[in-house]
Design an enzyme around this catalytic site. Structure first.
Site, short mmCIF file in Angstrom:
data_model
loop_
_atom_site.label_atom_id
_atom_site.label_comp_id
_atom_site.label_asym_id
_atom_site.label_seq_id
_atom_site.Cartn_x
_atom_site.Cartn_y
_atom_site.Cartn_z
N HIS A 1 11.72 -22.08 -75.20
CA HIS A 1 11.72 -21.61 -73.81
C HIS A 1 13.09 -21.62 -73.14
O HIS A 1 13.26 -22.11 -72.03
CB HIS A 1 10.70 -22.40 -72.98
N ARG B 1 4.94 -16.51 -84.80
CA ARG B 1 5.66 -16.99 -83.61
C ARG B 1 6.41 -18.28 -83.92
O ARG B 1 7.57 -18.46 -83.57
CB ARG B 1 4.68 -17.19 -82.46
N GLN C 1 2.45 -27.18 -77.81
CA GLN C 1 2.99 -28.05 -78.85
C GLN C 1 3.23 -29.46 -78.32
O GLN C 1 3.61 -29.66 -77.17
CB GLN C 1 4.29 -27.46 -79.39
N SER D 1 2.27 -22.69 -72.55
CA SER D 1 3.03 -22.07 -73.63
C SER D 1 2.09 -21.50 -74.69
O SER D 1 1.32 -20.59 -74.42
CB SER D 1 4.01 -23.09 -74.22
N LEU D 2 2.09 -22.06 -75.87
CA LEU D 2 1.20 -21.63 -76.94
C LEU D 2 -0.25 -21.54 -76.47
O LEU D 2 -1.00 -20.66 -76.88
CB LEU D 2 1.29 -22.61 -78.11
N GLN E 1 7.50 -14.82 -72.52
CA GLN E 1 7.21 -16.26 -72.48
C GLN E 1 8.04 -17.08 -73.47
O GLN E 1 8.41 -18.22 -73.20
CB GLN E 1 5.71 -16.47 -72.73
#
Length: 308
Positions: free
Chosen positions: A198, A117, A12, A92-93, A247
């Site tokens: 996170h 998500r 992101q 991440s993503l 995660q």
């Protein structure tokens, strides 16, 4: 330059209105990927190509848009005869995009999953309760120590480089930690985010996502994937769902992931999708390697010339 190749996929913050449009217009394989994305989530291409920006930035839209753009860029590169990567990693993503391009998960399933998500992450914390900030020009170890000593919830969200750590948590605690870090010589930049990603405030989102991931079967990836949670290779696809669950509320160990790829023999990195954030992190922080971003037809050709 001899050595191995790694594909990188951003998370992101890399989105922009017009993302992947050039790829759609110039590469049949990319347009096929993007058409599938739009068939899976109707209206996604309109958002990617034309906005509005505010709606694209909504995490439930931004996440599938970034997966679609990354998969489209990789498809265009592969169609044009690009060298197959030896490894991949996603920030991440972006780890979901790595699974798509490695063939361990189908695109349509991942798009539906990352939309959920995004919804789960947005709903995990009431609006205005959480925030994030980038901490620059100070050791991650100091950042981690300050977070531990600050009251409330404030935790390292991303270890992006040796001098860039993102912290996440409750507004009051993040602001307090930021003041302490500035006193120690750090530069702190508040981030415009819709939720504190996170960190432990995302635990409820992780639990909701776990139920969806439990219903998915991962195939064996065609190249190795270095995962965020361990900063090491995924050795068993049966562990993939649990690692992606963890995660959501865990720290993204990005600098360590890049270092692991270098130890595996990687000397070239190609970032696929939208923007060049990961490319800049590699070029600024990892010596003896090259990184390029692949975001349109021009950079597809440049990447092929660089690695062949």
């Amino acid at each position: 330059m001899n050595g191995k190749l790694a594909a990188l996929f951003p998370g992101q913050g890399s989105q922009f209105v017009g993302m992947a449009k050039d790829l759609y217009n110039n590469h049949p394989s990319a347009s096929q990927v993007l058409d599938e994305a739009d068939a899976t989530l109707p209206g996604l291409l309109q958002l990617m190509f034309s906005g509005p920006t505010e709606e694209l930035q909504n995490t439930a839209n931004q996440q599938p848009a970034l997966v679609a753009a990354g998969a489209a860029a990789f498809a265009a590169y592969r169609e044009a005869g690009g060298q197959e990567p030896d490894y991949a990693a996603g920030h991440s993503l972006g780890e979901y995009t790595a699974h798509v391009t490695a063939g361990s998960l189908p695109l349509s399933e991942v798009l539906r999953l990352v939309r959920k998500r995004g919804i789960y992450m947005q709903e995990a914390v009431p609006k205005g309760k959480g925030t994030m900030a980038a901490v620059l020009k100070i050791s991650p170890l100091i950042v981690e120590q300050v977070c531990q000593e600050t009251g409330g919830v404030v935790e390292p969200a991303n270890f992006n480089s040796l001098n860039q750590t993102v912290i996440s948590g409750e507004v009051k605690s993040v602001n307090k930690a930021a003041e302490i870090l500035k006193e120690k010589g750090a530069r702190v930049v508040p981030l415009k985010v819709s939720a504190p990603f996170h960190c432990s405030l995302m635990t409820s989102a992780a639990k909701r996502l776990a139920a969806d991931l439990a219903e998915i079967t991962f195939s064996e990836p065609s190249f190795g994937i270095v995962v965020n949670v361990t900063a090491d290779l995924l050795n068993d696809t049966h562990e993939a769902a649990d690692l992606l669950t963890q995660q959501v509320a865990a720290t993204v160990r990005w600098q360590e992931s890049l270092e692991r790829l270098v130890k595996l023999g990687v000397v070239r990195f190609l970032e696929f999708g939208s923007g060049d954030i990961l490319t800049k992190l590699v070029n600024r922080n990892i010596e003896g390697v090259e990184a390029k971003a692949v975001v349109d037809s021009t950079t597809v050709q440049q990447a092929i010339q660089e690695v062949t």
